[in-house]
Write a protein that holds these residues in place. Structure first.
Motif, PDB file in Angstrom:
ATOM      1  N   SER A   1       0.821  -1.194   0.000  1.00 10.86           N
ATOM      2  CA  SER A   1       0.000   0.000   0.000  1.00 10.86           C
ATOM      3  C   SER A   1       0.859   1.249   0.000  1.00 10.86           C
ATOM      4  O   SER A   1       1.984   1.267   0.506  1.00 10.86           O
ATOM      5  CB  SER A   1      -0.907   0.001   1.230  1.00 10.86           C
ATOM      6  N   ALA A   2       0.262   2.313  -0.547  1.00 13.27           N
ATOM      7  CA  ALA A   2       0.961   3.609  -0.527  1.00 13.27           C
ATOM      8  C   ALA A   2       0.831   4.280   0.828  1.00 13.27           C
ATOM      9  O   ALA A   2       1.482   5.297   1.062  1.00 13.27           O
ATOM     10  CB  ALA A   2       0.392   4.508  -1.625  1.00 13.27           C
ATOM     11  N   TYR A   3      -0.015   3.765   1.736  1.00 15.10           N
ATOM     12  CA  TYR A   3      -0.219   4.340   3.066  1.00 15.10           C
ATOM     13  C   TYR A   3       0.014   3.251   4.104  1.00 15.10           C
ATOM     14  O   TYR A   3      -0.931   2.719   4.697  1.00 15.10           O
ATOM     15  CB  TYR A   3      -1.629   4.910   3.194  1.00 15.10           C
ATOM     16  N   PRO A   4       1.268   2.873   4.351  1.00 18.04           N
ATOM     17  CA  PRO A   4       1.540   1.736   5.250  1.00 18.04           C
ATOM     18  C   PRO A   4       1.142   1.999   6.699  1.00 18.04           C
ATOM     19  O   PRO A   4       0.903   1.061   7.448  1.00 18.04           O
ATOM     20  CB  PRO A   4       3.050   1.539   5.115  1.00 18.04           C
ATOM     21  N   GLU A   5       1.046   3.264   7.108  1.00 19.68           N
ATOM     22  CA  GLU A   5       0.685   3.567   8.489  1.00 19.68           C
ATOM     23  C   GLU A   5      -0.818   3.555   8.707  1.00 19.68           C
ATOM     24  O   GLU A   5      -1.259   3.638   9.859  1.00 19.68           O
ATOM     25  CB  GLU A   5       1.252   4.939   8.882  1.00 19.68           C
ATOM     26  N   LEU A   6      -1.611   3.472   7.656  1.00 20.68           N
ATOM     27  CA  LEU A   6      -3.056   3.458   7.786  1.00 20.68           C
ATOM     28  C   LEU A   6      -3.588   2.037   7.658  1.00 20.68           C
ATOM     29  O   LEU A   6      -3.023   1.208   6.954  1.00 20.68           O
ATOM     30  CB  LEU A   6      -3.703   4.351   6.723  1.00 20.68           C
ATOM     31  N   THR A   7      -4.687   1.783   8.344  1.00 17.92           N
ATOM     32  CA  THR A   7      -5.344   0.480   8.277  1.00 17.92           C
ATOM     33  C   THR A   7      -6.352   0.494   7.124  1.00 17.92           C
ATOM     34  O   THR A   7      -7.088   1.464   6.941  1.00 17.92           O
ATOM     35  CB  THR A   7      -6.054   0.183   9.596  1.00 17.92           C
ATOM     36  N   GLN A   8      -6.360  -0.599   6.343  1.00 15.01           N
ATOM     37  CA  GLN A   8      -7.211  -0.667   5.152  1.00 15.01           C
ATOM     38  C   GLN A   8      -8.252  -1.772   5.316  1.00 15.01           C
ATOM     39  O   GLN A   8      -7.970  -2.828   5.867  1.00 15.01           O
ATOM     40  CB  GLN A   8      -6.373  -0.957   3.918  1.00 15.01           C
ATOM     41  N   LEU A   9      -9.461  -1.495   4.843  1.00 11.43           N
ATOM     42  CA  LEU A   9     -10.543  -2.466   4.837  1.00 11.43           C
ATOM     43  C   LEU A   9     -11.090  -2.552   3.405  1.00 11.43           C
ATOM     44  O   LEU A   9     -11.571  -1.560   2.860  1.00 11.43           O
ATOM     45  CB  LEU A   9     -11.661  -2.055   5.798  1.00 11.43           C
ATOM     46  N   TYR A  10     -10.987  -3.743   2.801  1.00  9.21           N
ATOM     47  CA  TYR A  10     -11.457  -3.963   1.435  1.00  9.21           C
ATOM     48  C   TYR A  10     -12.868  -4.525   1.487  1.00  9.21           C
ATOM     49  O   TYR A  10     -13.153  -5.475   2.225  1.00  9.21           O
ATOM     50  CB  TYR A  10     -10.530  -4.934   0.709  1.00  9.21           C
ATOM     51  N   LEU A  11     -13.763  -3.937   0.727  1.00  9.28           N
ATOM     52  CA  LEU A  11     -15.146  -4.394   0.630  1.00  9.28           C
ATOM     53  C   LEU A  11     -15.436  -4.898  -0.778  1.00  9.28           C
ATOM     54  O   LEU A  11     -14.787  -4.476  -1.751  1.00  9.28           O
ATOM     55  CB  LEU A  11     -16.111  -3.251   0.971  1.00  9.28           C
ATOM     56  N   GLU A  12     -16.392  -5.781  -0.860  1.00 13.08           N
ATOM     57  CA  GLU A  12     -16.774  -6.295  -2.175  1.00 13.08           C
ATOM     58  C   GLU A  12     -17.387  -5.171  -3.022  1.00 13.08           C
ATOM     59  O   GLU A  12     -18.042  -4.268  -2.512  1.00 13.08           O
ATOM     60  CB  GLU A  12     -17.794  -7.437  -2.034  1.00 13.08           C
TER      61      GLU A  12
ATOM     62  N   GLY B   1      -7.255   5.326  11.010  1.00 12.05           N
ATOM     63  CA  GLY B   1      -6.035   5.724  11.717  1.00 12.05           C
ATOM     64  C   GLY B   1      -5.776   4.957  12.988  1.00 12.05           C
ATOM     65  O   GLY B   1      -5.526   5.556  14.049  1.00 12.05           O
ATOM     66  N   PHE B   2      -5.814   3.623  12.936  1.00 12.86           N
ATOM     67  CA  PHE B   2      -5.512   2.816  14.128  1.00 12.86           C
ATOM     68  C   PHE B   2      -4.053   2.997  14.541  1.00 12.86           C
ATOM     69  O   PHE B   2      -3.179   3.307  13.717  1.00 12.86           O
ATOM     70  CB  PHE B   2      -5.774   1.334  13.851  1.00 12.86           C
TER      71      PHE B   2
ATOM     72  N   VAL C   1     -19.263 -10.512  16.476  1.00 10.90           N
ATOM     73  CA  VAL C   1     -18.293  -9.882  17.379  1.00 10.90           C
ATOM     74  C   VAL C   1     -17.261  -9.160  16.532  1.00 10.90           C
ATOM     75  O   VAL C   1     -16.673  -9.756  15.616  1.00 10.90           O
ATOM     76  CB  VAL C   1     -17.601 -10.909  18.297  1.00 10.90           C
ATOM     77  N   SER C   2     -17.033  -7.871  16.840  1.00 12.70           N
ATOM     78  CA  SER C   2     -15.996  -7.075  16.184  1.00 12.70           C
ATOM     79  C   SER C   2     -15.005  -6.635  17.252  1.00 12.70           C
ATOM     80  O   SER C   2     -15.400  -6.027  18.258  1.00 12.70           O
ATOM     81  CB  SER C   2     -16.595  -5.854  15.482  1.00 12.70           C
ATOM     82  N   VAL C   3     -13.736  -6.968  17.032  1.00 10.30           N
ATOM     83  CA  VAL C   3     -12.691  -6.664  18.007  1.00 10.30           C
ATOM     84  C   VAL C   3     -11.725  -5.666  17.382  1.00 10.30           C
ATOM     85  O   VAL C   3     -11.261  -5.860  16.251  1.00 10.30           O
ATOM     86  CB  VAL C   3     -11.944  -7.933  18.451  1.00 10.30           C
ATOM     87  N   LEU C   4     -11.402  -4.590  18.141  1.00  9.54           N
ATOM     88  CA  LEU C   4     -10.495  -3.540  17.681  1.00  9.54           C
ATOM     89  C   LEU C   4      -9.233  -3.547  18.528  1.00  9.54           C
ATOM     90  O   LEU C   4      -9.258  -3.912  19.710  1.00  9.54           O
ATOM     91  CB  LEU C   4     -11.165  -2.167  17.786  1.00  9.54           C
ATOM     92  N   SER C   5      -8.142  -3.139  17.913  1.00 12.46           N
ATOM     93  CA  SER C   5      -6.906  -2.988  18.691  1.00 12.46           C
ATOM     94  C   SER C   5      -6.931  -1.715  19.525  1.00 12.46           C
ATOM     95  O   SER C   5      -6.240  -1.623  20.548  1.00 12.46           O
ATOM     96  CB  SER C   5      -5.687  -2.982  17.767  1.00 12.46           C
ATOM     97  N   ASP C   6      -7.711  -0.712  19.131  1.00 13.29           N
ATOM     98  CA  ASP C   6      -7.914   0.485  19.937  1.00 13.29           C
ATOM     99  C   ASP C   6      -9.149   1.201  19.417  1.00 13.29           C
ATOM    100  O   ASP C   6      -9.567   1.005  18.275  1.00 13.29           O
ATOM    101  CB  ASP C   6      -6.697   1.410  19.905  1.00 13.29           C
TER     102      ASP C   6
ATOM    103  N   ALA D   1     -13.006  12.562  12.904  1.00  9.63           N
ATOM    104  CA  ALA D   1     -13.130  13.201  11.581  1.00  9.63           C
ATOM    105  C   ALA D   1     -11.962  12.869  10.658  1.00  9.63           C
ATOM    106  O   ALA D   1     -11.983  13.261   9.479  1.00  9.63           O
ATOM    107  CB  ALA D   1     -13.249  14.717  11.749  1.00  9.63           C
ATOM    108  N   ASP D   2     -10.936  12.155  11.148  1.00 13.69           N
ATOM    109  CA  ASP D   2      -9.778  11.826  10.310  1.00 13.69           C
ATOM    110  C   ASP D   2     -10.085  10.610   9.434  1.00 13.69           C
ATOM    111  O   ASP D   2     -10.762   9.661   9.866  1.00 13.69           O
ATOM    112  CB  ASP D   2      -8.564  11.517  11.191  1.00 13.69           C
ATOM    113  N   TYR D   3      -9.572  10.634   8.217  1.00 13.37           N
ATOM    114  CA  TYR D   3      -9.661   9.500   7.282  1.00 13.37           C
ATOM    115  C   TYR D   3     -11.110   9.009   7.183  1.00 13.37           C
ATOM    116  O   TYR D   3     -12.046   9.803   7.051  1.00 13.37           O
ATOM    117  CB  TYR D   3      -8.707   8.387   7.707  1.00 13.37           C
TER     118      TYR D   3
END
Length: 392
Positions: free
Chosen positions: A156-167, A176-177, A212-217, A227-229
């Protein structure tokens, strides 16, 4: 000064002030200034206030709670429970009830709180351990394994950002995790996940009829970051088509801070009243007694005070022994060689010198007992010794 002259002087003064005012008005330049007062008190006390407003703007029903007692009346179907507060005091019974609520069709969203401990084989986060999920620090992962598992995120061009791919979507959503943490699905139950270049930060799995949805933060949903990203979009995506309950502890002002803010004069009056009350209770009853004048004291008082001091410091035996030694010293002065005589001969000599009966001599000069004498016996013994000493 005549009245006419006073009138002319006053008119000239008024004219001068008017001209000076016109000059100042001609020099004034209007301008606008924006003063930043920072977040409102409601936003400072509630870190997820913006998230609540955002969800309501999307047409969702939102409520807030501070504990898990609401589960008794909260239906599972059509409900999303965002567990964003501290869970360190959550009991195993509460975890069972929460997972049972989810299995009936609810959607549970929570944040992983503990790191996996390889030695103990658990993390201590009861919810995380019950679902077979593990959390690690990203810098502790094997880089080669990460690249093999996440080739798309690494490129990815944004390695510091978390990406979620949808169909049916050409581009991913970005969040911004905090990339310092990584979620690992040890039981391979997850069907949805979101990755950064270094780690996984969102894992979603089925639990019974629920989700169940689990987040790292959950910092991405706080007031200053939502409001970011696509952070706000992720919140809507997880809560869509359901009623939302946010479970966390918002900061509340205590009673003292509220009183200090709204009633400072009343608090000051209360403090003064308490101070006056303590001063009144601590006052002496009656006038102060002046210390005795040093010129009033007599020699007898000094002697009595000295004797009381010696009695407390040295004890009875020291005083009685001092009197006996004084008697022996006077006897040696009147009869040289007194110290070389036996005890019986000394007592006989003292009887001849003082003309006192032998019984009085024996009572005064007999060895002192080890135990403490009573006040009466001590006084009587001192009287015998003084009588004998005064007779020499």
């Amino acid at each position: 000064m005549s009245r006419r002259r006073q009138w002319l002087l006053g008119s000239a003064l008024m004219l001068g002030l008017a001209l000076f005012g016109l000059y100042l008005l001609s020099r004034i330049q209007p301008y606008e200034e924006t003063l930043e007062h920072g977040p409102a008190p409601e936003a400072q006390a509630n870190p997820y206030l913006a998230a609540e407003h955002f969800l309501r703007q999307q047409g969702l029903q939102v409520q807030r709670s501070a504990d898990l007692r609401l589960l008794a009346s909260l239906p599972s179907a059509g409900q999303t429970l965002l567990l964003l507060g501290d869970r360190q005091r959550m009991s195993p019974r509460q975890v069972e009830r929460l997972l049972a609520w989810t299995a009936k069709g609810g959607h549970l969203v929570f944040v992983a709180e503990r790191l996996w401990d390889e030695d103990e084989g658990k993390s201590g986060d009861l919810l995380l351990d019950s679902l077979g999920l593990q959390q690690y620090q990203s810098d502790a992962l094997d880089q080669s394994d990460d690249e093999a598992e996440e080739p798309e995120a690494a490129a990815s061009a944004y390695p510091e950002l978390t990406q979620l791919y949808l169909e049916n979507e050409d581009a991913p959503a970005y969040f911004g995790f905090d990339t310092a943490f990584h979620l690992y699905d040890a039981d391979n139950r997850a069907h949805v996940w979101a990755n950064s270049a270094a780690a996984t930060h969102l894992v979603q799995l089925y639990h019974g009829d629920g989700l169940v949805s689990v987040l790292s933060d959950a910092w991405i949903w706080q007031n200053d970051r939502i409001a970011d990203y696509d952070n706000a979009w992720l919140l809507w995506y997880l809560a869509q088509d359901s009623a939302v309950t946010l479970l966390y502890h918002a900061k509340r002002d205590g009673l003292f801070s509220l009183l200090l803010r709204h009633f400072p004069q009343a608090l000051l009056a209360l403090v003064l009243l308490l101070g006056l009350g303590l001063w009144r209770v601590g006052m002496r009853q009656g006038p102060l007694q002046a210390p005795a004048s040093p010129s009033r004291r007599q020699l007898q008082e000094h002697l009595r005070g000295s004797a009381d001091f010696l009695l407390r410091r040295s004890g009875q035996h020291s005083l009685l022994q001092g009197l006996q030694e004084d008697i022996q010293r006077r006897a040696r002065h009147r009869h040289p060689g007194f110290e070389r005589l036996g005890v019986t001969e000394q007592w006989q000599l003292l009887a001849r010198l003082t003309r006192l009966p032998s019984r009085a001599i024996s009572q005064a000069m007999r060895p002192l007992p080890n135990q403490r004498l009573s006040a009466v016996d001590f006084t009587r013994q001192v009287a015998h010794l003084q009588t004998l000493r005064n007779a020499l």
